[in-house]
Write a protein that holds these residues in place. Structure first.
Motif, PDB file in Angstrom:
ATOM      1  N   GLN A 148       0.804  -1.222   0.000  1.00  0.00           N
ATOM      2  CA  GLN A 148       0.000   0.000   0.000  1.00  0.00           C
ATOM      3  C   GLN A 148       0.838   1.275   0.000  1.00  0.00           C
ATOM      4  N   VAL A 149       2.062   1.223   0.505  1.00  0.00           N
ATOM      5  CA  VAL A 149       2.898   2.431   0.522  1.00  0.00           C
ATOM      6  C   VAL A 149       3.671   2.610  -0.777  1.00  0.00           C
ATOM      7  N   ALA A 160      -6.625  -4.823 -12.313  1.00  0.00           N
ATOM      8  CA  ALA A 160      -6.921  -6.231 -12.040  1.00  0.00           C
ATOM      9  C   ALA A 160      -8.164  -6.421 -11.182  1.00  0.00           C
ATOM     10  N   PHE A 161      -8.386  -5.517 -10.213  1.00  0.00           N
ATOM     11  CA  PHE A 161      -9.458  -5.737  -9.238  1.00  0.00           C
ATOM     12  C   PHE A 161     -10.377  -4.534  -9.041  1.00  0.00           C
ATOM     13  N   SER A 162     -10.104  -3.464  -9.740  1.00  0.00           N
ATOM     14  CA  SER A 162     -10.921  -2.243  -9.621  1.00  0.00           C
ATOM     15  C   SER A 162     -10.956  -1.723  -8.189  1.00  0.00           C
ATOM     16  N   VAL A 163      -9.810  -1.773  -7.512  1.00  0.00           N
ATOM     17  CA  VAL A 163      -9.710  -1.254  -6.148  1.00  0.00           C
ATOM     18  C   VAL A 163      -8.496  -0.342  -6.043  1.00  0.00           C
ATOM     19  N   ASP A 164      -8.560   0.612  -5.120  1.00  0.00           N
ATOM     20  CA  ASP A 164      -7.411   1.447  -4.808  1.00  0.00           C
ATOM     21  C   ASP A 164      -6.550   0.747  -3.753  1.00  0.00           C
ATOM     22  N   LEU A 165      -5.344   1.245  -3.569  1.00  0.00           N
ATOM     23  CA  LEU A 165      -4.409   0.569  -2.673  1.00  0.00           C
ATOM     24  C   LEU A 165      -4.931   0.457  -1.245  1.00  0.00           C
ATOM     25  N   ASP A 166      -5.669   1.446  -0.782  1.00  0.00           N
ATOM     26  CA  ASP A 166      -6.136   1.388   0.607  1.00  0.00           C
ATOM     27  C   ASP A 166      -7.192   0.315   0.829  1.00  0.00           C
ATOM     28  N   ALA A 167      -7.673  -0.287  -0.257  1.00  0.00           N
ATOM     29  CA  ALA A 167      -8.680  -1.348  -0.140  1.00  0.00           C
ATOM     30  C   ALA A 167      -8.121  -2.726  -0.488  1.00  0.00           C
TER      31      ALA A 167
END
Length: 371
Positions: A148-149, A160-167
């Motif tokens: 995440q950092v 790949a997953f349609s998510v941001d790093l915080d998720a």
């Protein structure tokens, strides 16, 4: 940049290019010749993005406690995705108790690891990160934090997953790594071209005689199976060659009792099978707690066996010639009847095993000679 680093970079591109075609279109007739077929992807774009992300994770040394170890440290592309060492080595020079298996065609196997303790590529993907003798991270939470950092992972997880790093969650990391490993099936060995491609010139007369022995009197194909349409060269079952048990036989009762007690109490003992040589010698028993499984290990595929030495779960057999002698001894002990092969027959069997090397795997191996 060193010559080795340059070669490794080229190998990464090569494996990704090969894998991309396999993910998107199923197994092409050339690369996948002789392998079990699978239907084409129903979402090629998403699968390709997942595999590309998995490749980045696979080669990232920052995802270890001291920044020195990646998955590719042991599963090296230019070593047929193993490391040519007797047993693996993790952070701080920690030497493990198990030989590193090749990841080529790992996605075709029904279980993972020598003892089959994980049922899928996804299930095994995160184990090395939290093993103190491998990547050495304290927890999966720490693994996620390291990802995440790093802003270079943003695009990969979004695609790949349609998510941001915080998720990001561990499940997604495991799926990405598994997606990359599924881009590593390689067939099209000389054997495949001869047996499944009907090219009678693909292998030598000696190798043909070796195939006859392999499938016949030498009884190798009993476990290393060859099908009519494809061959993984494994029955996905667990067998014992009694290798390694001699070192613990005087303490076997204590070791098995302690291991069974820890398993039943739910204590975190998974890492022991990698770092504790006594526990590592228990084989499939570690999973089933069935005394009949003591010392049993999954039948390894023989594809690319000529470029994946050393052999056996503990890497104790250094050459193919020695492996053949070990198997002859095992077959004799198992059947109660001596299996006798002449020196020329052993040479024929050796030459057959050499033609199980896929063209792609051989290219990786030859590249390492130019470091």
């Amino acid at each position: 940049m060193t010559v080795r680093a340059s070669i490794l970079g080229l190998l990464q591109v090569a494996t990704w290019s090969i894998g991309l075609s396999l993910v998107a279109y199923g197994q092409p007739s050339q690369i996948g010749l002789g392998l079990p077929s699978h239907p084409p992807s129903t979402d090629a774009s998403r699968d390709n993005a997942m595999a590309e992300l998995g490749q980045k994770l696979f080669f990232d040394k920052r995802l270890s406690a001291d920044g020195s170890i990646s998955c590719a440290s042991c599963h090296q592309p230019d070593r047929a995705f193993n490391d040519s060492q007797r047993t693996s080595q993790g952070i701080n020079g920690c030497v493990g108790a198990r030989n590193t298996p090749s990841l080529l065609n790992a996605g075709l196997m029904k279980t993972q690891f020598w003892d089959g303790r994980r049922a899928s590529l996804e299930a095994q993907a995160l184990d090395p990160f939290v093993n103190p003798c491998e990547h050495g991270l304290a927890s999966q939470t720490e693994l996620i934090r390291l990802i995440q950092v790093d802003p270079t992972y943003i695009a990969g997880f979004r695609q790949a997953f349609s998510v941001d790093l915080d998720a990001v969650e561990g499940e997604q990391v495991a799926r990405a790594l598994a997606g990359y490993l599924r881009t590593l099936p390689v067939g099209n060995s000389p054997f495949d071209r001869y047996y499944y491609g009907d090219d009678q010139t693909a292998i030598s007369p000696s190798a043909k005689r070796g195939l006859t022995l392999f499938a016949g009197r030498a009884q190798c194909s009993t476990c290393h199976q060859i099908g009519k349409e494809s061959a993984t060269f494994s029955d996905d079952q667990f067998h014992s060659l009694h290798i390694g048990l001699g070192a613990i036989e005087n303490r076997l009762a204590t070791i098995t009792q302690e291991t069974a007690k820890a398993q039943r109490e739910g204590r975190p003992v998974n890492s022991n099978v990698v770092s504790d040589r006594d526990v590592a010698e228990l084989g499939r028993f570690f999973v089933t707690l069935d005394p009949s499984d003591i010392g049993r290990y999954r039948t390894p595929s023989l594809r690319n066996v000529a470029v994946s030495a050393p052999y056996m779960h503990d890497g104790s057999v250094g050459t193919l010639e020695q492996a053949i002698e070990q198997e002859i001894y095992y077959r004799t002990a198992q059947s109660g009847r001596p299996l006798i092969l002449t020196p020329s027959e052993k040479t024929d069997l050796l030459n057959f095993l050499r033609v199980l090397t896929s063209t792609t795997a051989q290219w990786f191996w030859n590249a390492a000679d130019h470091e």
